[in-house]
Design an enzyme around this catalytic site. Sequence first.
Site, PDB file in Angstrom:
ATOM      1  N   GLU A 129      25.743 -30.864  20.860  1.00  0.00           N
ATOM      2  CA  GLU A 129      26.123 -29.478  20.669  1.00  0.00           C
ATOM      3  C   GLU A 129      26.938 -29.354  19.384  1.00  0.00           C
ATOM      4  O   GLU A 129      27.846 -30.124  19.168  1.00  0.00           O
ATOM      5  CB  GLU A 129      26.984 -29.081  21.883  1.00  0.00           C
ATOM      6  CG  GLU A 129      27.166 -27.625  22.034  1.00  0.00           C
ATOM      7  CD  GLU A 129      25.871 -26.874  21.801  1.00  0.00           C
ATOM      8  OE1 GLU A 129      25.019 -26.907  22.678  1.00  0.00           O
ATOM      9  OE2 GLU A 129      25.704 -26.264  20.722  1.00  0.00           O
ATOM     10  N   LYS A 140      25.486 -36.334  15.864  1.00  0.00           N
ATOM     11  CA  LYS A 140      26.646 -35.544  16.292  1.00  0.00           C
ATOM     12  C   LYS A 140      27.958 -36.122  15.743  1.00  0.00           C
ATOM     13  O   LYS A 140      28.743 -35.438  15.094  1.00  0.00           O
ATOM     14  CB  LYS A 140      26.680 -35.496  17.818  1.00  0.00           C
ATOM     15  CG  LYS A 140      27.954 -34.981  18.418  1.00  0.00           C
ATOM     16  CD  LYS A 140      28.123 -33.498  18.200  1.00  0.00           C
ATOM     17  CE  LYS A 140      29.489 -33.043  18.686  1.00  0.00           C
ATOM     18  NZ  LYS A 140      29.674 -31.634  18.679  1.00  0.00           N
ATOM     19  N   ALA A 168      42.601 -26.567   2.202  1.00  0.00           N
ATOM     20  CA  ALA A 168      43.750 -27.448   2.421  1.00  0.00           C
ATOM     21  C   ALA A 168      44.736 -26.768   3.359  1.00  0.00           C
ATOM     22  O   ALA A 168      44.784 -25.546   3.452  1.00  0.00           O
ATOM     23  CB  ALA A 168      44.409 -27.748   1.080  1.00  0.00           C
ATOM     24  N   VAL A 193      31.665 -25.976  26.461  1.00  0.00           N
ATOM     25  CA  VAL A 193      30.269 -26.221  26.090  1.00  0.00           C
ATOM     26  C   VAL A 193      29.327 -25.743  27.195  1.00  0.00           C
ATOM     27  O   VAL A 193      28.348 -25.025  26.947  1.00  0.00           O
ATOM     28  CB  VAL A 193      30.044 -27.731  25.805  1.00  0.00           C
ATOM     29  CG1 VAL A 193      28.567 -28.050  25.655  1.00  0.00           C
ATOM     30  CG2 VAL A 193      30.793 -28.153  24.546  1.00  0.00           C
ATOM     31  N   GLY A 237      42.721 -29.945  13.848  1.00  0.00           N
ATOM     32  CA  GLY A 237      43.092 -30.260  15.225  1.00  0.00           C
ATOM     33  C   GLY A 237      41.959 -29.850  16.135  1.00  0.00           C
ATOM     34  O   GLY A 237      40.800 -29.853  15.737  1.00  0.00           O
ATOM     35  N   CYS A 291      37.838 -31.461  19.385  1.00  0.00           N
ATOM     36  CA  CYS A 291      36.667 -32.212  18.924  1.00  0.00           C
ATOM     37  C   CYS A 291      36.984 -33.191  17.802  1.00  0.00           C
ATOM     38  O   CYS A 291      36.801 -34.394  17.959  1.00  0.00           O
ATOM     39  CB  CYS A 291      35.584 -31.243  18.465  1.00  0.00           C
ATOM     40  SG  CYS A 291      34.843 -30.389  19.855  1.00  0.00           S
TER      41      CYS A 291
HETATM   42  C1  UDX Z   1      34.143 -28.536  15.462  1.00  0.00           C
HETATM   43  C2  UDX Z   1      32.794 -28.512  14.693  1.00  0.00           C
HETATM   44  O1  UDX Z   1      32.864 -27.568  13.630  1.00  0.00           O
HETATM   45  C3  UDX Z   1      31.652 -28.213  15.636  1.00  0.00           C
HETATM   46  O2  UDX Z   1      30.418 -28.259  14.945  1.00  0.00           O
HETATM   47  C4  UDX Z   1      31.677 -29.234  16.760  1.00  0.00           C
HETATM   48  O3  UDX Z   1      30.640 -29.054  17.659  1.00  0.00           O
HETATM   49  C5  UDX Z   1      33.006 -29.189  17.475  1.00  0.00           C
HETATM   50  O4  UDX Z   1      34.042 -29.437  16.540  1.00  0.00           O
HETATM   51  P1  UDX Z   1      35.902 -26.727  16.288  1.00  0.00           P
HETATM   52  O5  UDX Z   1      36.709 -27.872  16.807  1.00  0.00           O
HETATM   53  O6  UDX Z   1      35.722 -25.533  17.164  1.00  0.00           O
HETATM   54  O7  UDX Z   1      34.417 -27.229  15.914  1.00  0.00           O
HETATM   55  O8  UDX Z   1      36.610 -26.207  14.964  1.00  0.00           O
HETATM   56  P2  UDX Z   1      36.333 -26.141  13.391  1.00  0.00           P
HETATM   57  O9  UDX Z   1      36.099 -24.729  13.008  1.00  0.00           O
HETATM   58  O10 UDX Z   1      35.352 -27.117  12.949  1.00  0.00           O
HETATM   59  O11 UDX Z   1      37.801 -26.533  12.850  1.00  0.00           O
HETATM   60  C6  UDX Z   1      38.416 -27.776  13.194  1.00  0.00           C
HETATM   61  C7  UDX Z   1      39.797 -27.894  12.586  1.00  0.00           C
HETATM   62  O12 UDX Z   1      39.705 -28.090  11.177  1.00  0.00           O
HETATM   63  C8  UDX Z   1      40.722 -26.684  12.773  1.00  0.00           C
HETATM   64  O13 UDX Z   1      42.009 -27.159  13.119  1.00  0.00           O
HETATM   65  C9  UDX Z   1      40.726 -26.018  11.424  1.00  0.00           C
HETATM   66  O14 UDX Z   1      41.917 -25.301  11.170  1.00  0.00           O
HETATM   67  C10 UDX Z   1      40.601 -27.228  10.500  1.00  0.00           C
HETATM   68  N1  UDX Z   1      40.010 -26.907   9.179  1.00  0.00           N
HETATM   69  C11 UDX Z   1      38.715 -26.462   9.095  1.00  0.00           C
HETATM   70  C12 UDX Z   1      40.744 -27.111   8.035  1.00  0.00           C
HETATM   71  O15 UDX Z   1      41.922 -27.532   8.093  1.00  0.00           O
HETATM   72  N2  UDX Z   1      40.160 -26.851   6.813  1.00  0.00           N
HETATM   73  C13 UDX Z   1      38.892 -26.407   6.690  1.00  0.00           C
HETATM   74  O16 UDX Z   1      38.438 -26.215   5.551  1.00  0.00           O
HETATM   75  C14 UDX Z   1      38.143 -26.199   7.875  1.00  0.00           C
END
Ligand code: UDX
Length: 457
Positions: A149, A220, A268, A11, A273, A276
């Site tokens: 953020e 957030k 799905a 960040v 993971g 966050c």
């Molecule tokens: C997330 C939030 O999107 C962001 O706004 C916040 O600030 C931080 O956390 P990030 O952890 O980088 O961001 O990943 P993100 O793209 O949101 O995906 C999170 C997880 O969900 C991944 O493991 C992804 O594979 C999974 N996912 C996402 C799914 O299994 N299905 C989906 O439809 C979308």
Amino acid sequence: MKVSVIGAGHVGLVAGACLAEIGHDVLCVDNDPRKLEALAAGRTPFFEPHLEELLTRNIAAGRLHWSASIAEGAEHADVLFLCVGTPPLPDGEADMSAVEAVARQIAVAARSPKLLVEKSTVPVQTGERLEKTLAVYGAAESEVASNPEFLAEGTAVVDFLFPSRIVIGVESEWAEGLLREVYEPIVQRAFSWRPSDVEVDTEGQAPLIAANRNTAEIIKHASNSFLSTKISYINMVSRLCDAVGADVRLVAAGMGLDARIGPKFLQAGIGFGGFCFPKDLQSFIRMAEKNGCDFSLLREIERINAGQVDRFVQTLRDELWILKGKRIAAWGLAFKPHTDDMRFSPAVSVIQRLQAEGARVVAYDPQAADEAAREAPGIELADSAEAAADRAEALLILTDWPQFRQVDLAAVKARMVRPLLLDGRNLLDPESMSALGFEYHGVGRGRRTAMRLAPAV
Ligand code: UDX
């Protein structure tokens, strides 16, 4: 404006580089001297599209500087962004010790009123506590604001410069004025950088919401928990699809066309993971509990998410019967594509579960190999997707890297002992895979009759 950013992690670095890019004079502070040395030379400690470009340009332009001293951070600017880690404690609550320590040091060093801006994801009411800390340690005139953020890994620079919204949580006009000034170039889109790889919205203004501090802090956590909820919801629907022979991709498409639902975060798979979602969810649950709200809905979201890995491993067991001694190919280690981050990655959970049962897993990831060699030395790595599949009894797709779609799967099949394909991210088309001779299992893809009857989307 002069601004300081405390903590040069994911960040903080993105914030620092982007704030410099829009014209501010930024001092980034971190307590890891090796990291600072690499950064000053323009090398990023992790992979994030566009970040290196921004760092290099802004270091050269003299707008981005580095320091190991929080006191120097306080001297450099009146606005200090707090971007240090808030990792989960064993009970799920966020560990706020780094945040508190930074506030104490700033209070001691401050010679004029400072605005401390929380960017780290923090429990609600952290701002109040931080402000008390500032007062106790000698900076009673200083204030705390919340500025959560929303950047996602892999799109962080674009998310920062072309945000869906900027949220500022403030308790005074002074704080609001300072933060509006910091973000003015982004709100007005008054900077020249545009990404070459994605379309961005350059029309009108970027939305900015000003609220009180507690509201901003909740925005957030409520946002991340809602996105996790969407994913677990569709994963639960995928189980039903498996049971009755329906196709979850089409169910999601059918739901997503309703503008009130929207198509995003309805993929799905083996679950969410990253650093966050899992920790923010736990922290939100604990925070709600502490304030007398039993957010049991979110505990269920966690349970469903963990169950996706269990079900995936069980499908493999059902097919192979005995896992011990079997060679299994795993495509993907990162928690999602376009990053090398493996923290709380469902891909790693699956692999470790199989290893624990005696399987020999050979993994390939387009980006995370170096990270894996450092962080998960027990995972055997191959140099290519094809090589990972050599003599494998099953091929698992664990991260939805788009390049896996380009691999010659007929050639991959020829290298395998058994053409068993478990697609944990529904990346491939079941019919084409069956046509190639694979025994294909997606997540909630139902039986093939459902596919044939379904309209093309
Ligand atoms: C997330 C939030 O999107 C962001 O706004 C916040 O600030 C931080 O956390 P990030 O952890 O980088 O961001 O990943 P993100 O793209 O949101 O995906 C999170 C997880 O969900 C991944 O493991 C992804 O594979 C999974 N996912 C996402 C799914 O299994 N299905 C989906 O439809 C979308």
